[in-house]
Design a protein around this motif. Structure first.
Motif, PDB file in Angstrom:
ATOM      1  N   ALA A 148       9.020   8.145  -1.644  1.00 34.17           N
ATOM      2  CA  ALA A 148       8.096   8.942  -0.836  1.00 34.17           C
ATOM      3  C   ALA A 148       8.528  10.401  -0.843  1.00 34.17           C
TER       4      ALA A 148
ATOM      5  N   TYR B  32       3.887   5.755   2.352  1.00 32.92           N
ATOM      6  CA  TYR B  32       4.404   7.112   2.146  1.00 32.92           C
ATOM      7  C   TYR B  32       3.972   8.034   3.272  1.00 32.92           C
ATOM      8  N   GLU B  33       2.732   7.906   3.689  1.00 34.33           N
ATOM      9  CA  GLU B  33       2.239   8.796   4.733  1.00 34.33           C
ATOM     10  C   GLU B  33       2.964   8.577   6.051  1.00 34.33           C
TER      11      GLU B  33
ATOM     12  N   CYS C 269       6.400  13.882  -1.930  1.00 37.74           N
ATOM     13  CA  CYS C 269       5.913  14.417  -0.663  1.00 37.74           C
ATOM     14  C   CYS C 269       5.195  15.761  -0.776  1.00 37.74           C
TER      15      CYS C 269
ATOM     16  N   ASP D 143       0.868  -1.172   0.000  1.00 37.24           N
ATOM     17  CA  ASP D 143       0.000   0.000   0.000  1.00 37.24           C
ATOM     18  C   ASP D 143       0.907   1.225   0.000  1.00 37.24           C
ATOM     19  N   GLN D 144       1.273   1.611  -1.187  1.00 40.55           N
ATOM     20  CA  GLN D 144       2.222   2.690  -1.360  1.00 40.55           C
ATOM     21  C   GLN D 144       1.805   3.964  -0.618  1.00 40.55           C
ATOM     22  N   GLN D 145       0.554   4.345  -0.788  1.00 36.66           N
ATOM     23  CA  GLN D 145       0.053   5.578  -0.182  1.00 36.66           C
ATOM     24  C   GLN D 145       0.190   5.555   1.338  1.00 36.66           C
ATOM     25  N   ALA D 146      -0.207   4.441   1.931  1.00 35.21           N
ATOM     26  CA  ALA D 146      -0.157   4.315   3.394  1.00 35.21           C
ATOM     27  C   ALA D 146       1.296   4.371   3.877  1.00 35.21           C
TER      28      ALA D 146
ATOM     29  N   TRP E 255       6.272  10.371   5.588  1.00 35.29           N
ATOM     30  CA  TRP E 255       6.126  11.827   5.689  1.00 35.29           C
ATOM     31  C   TRP E 255       5.942  12.262   7.136  1.00 35.29           C
TER      32      TRP E 255
END
Length: 127
Positions: free
Chosen positions: A60, A13-14, A64, A8-11, A17
DNA sequence: CGCTTGACCGGAA
DNA sequence: ATTCCGGCCAAGC
């Protein structure tokens, strides 16, 4: 070159960040360091995580939001990875008071020690 | 649909 | 010190 991406790339990355936002001005962290502070995503073997996560952190950073101090993340050798924008990254770090010697920073001096480390500003004790 | 291209790192040669 | 290698995905053109 090899590459894989987190499930889950988005998760992921968050999480990166969130962590990078805690790196104070005038200090730096490495891609691998940030990666090691986060747990392997579900279903990712530790070995696989160790092999690829530094690059996931790099990805990420490439994506960002504006409020993330991406310039404070450098490679494990204390250098800024070659790419368009590298010059600006160095400039931003120098503006924060970081000195470069032969294109690299002294990690022993500037490396962030993680949330809650001794050089971190801290909230008052709860007791 | 088939390439091409990635902000990395540690160990081996 | 320096170069090479494995790790084996997904977005963009």
């Amino acid at each position: 070159m090899n590459y894989i991406s987190p499930p889950d790339q988005q998760a992921y990355y968050e999480q990166v960040w969130h962590l990078v936002r805690q790196v104070p001005p005038g200090t730096v962290a490495t891609y691998g360091q940030i990666a090691d502070m986060l747990p392997p995503p579900p279903g990712v073997e530790l070995q696989t995580y160790k092999a690829y996560s530094p690059r996931w952190v790099g990805s990420a950073m490439a994506a960002c939001p504006d409020d993330v101090p991406w310039q404070r993340i450098i490679n494990s050798q204390g250098k800024i990875s070659q790419r368009p924008g590298a010059q600006k990254q160095r400039q931003l770090l120098e503006e924060e008071g970081i000195l470069f010697a032969k294109d690299k920073v002294n990690l022993k001096v500037y490396q962030w020690h993680g949330p809650g480390a001794a050089d971190e500003p801290r909230q008052a004790s709860l007791f």
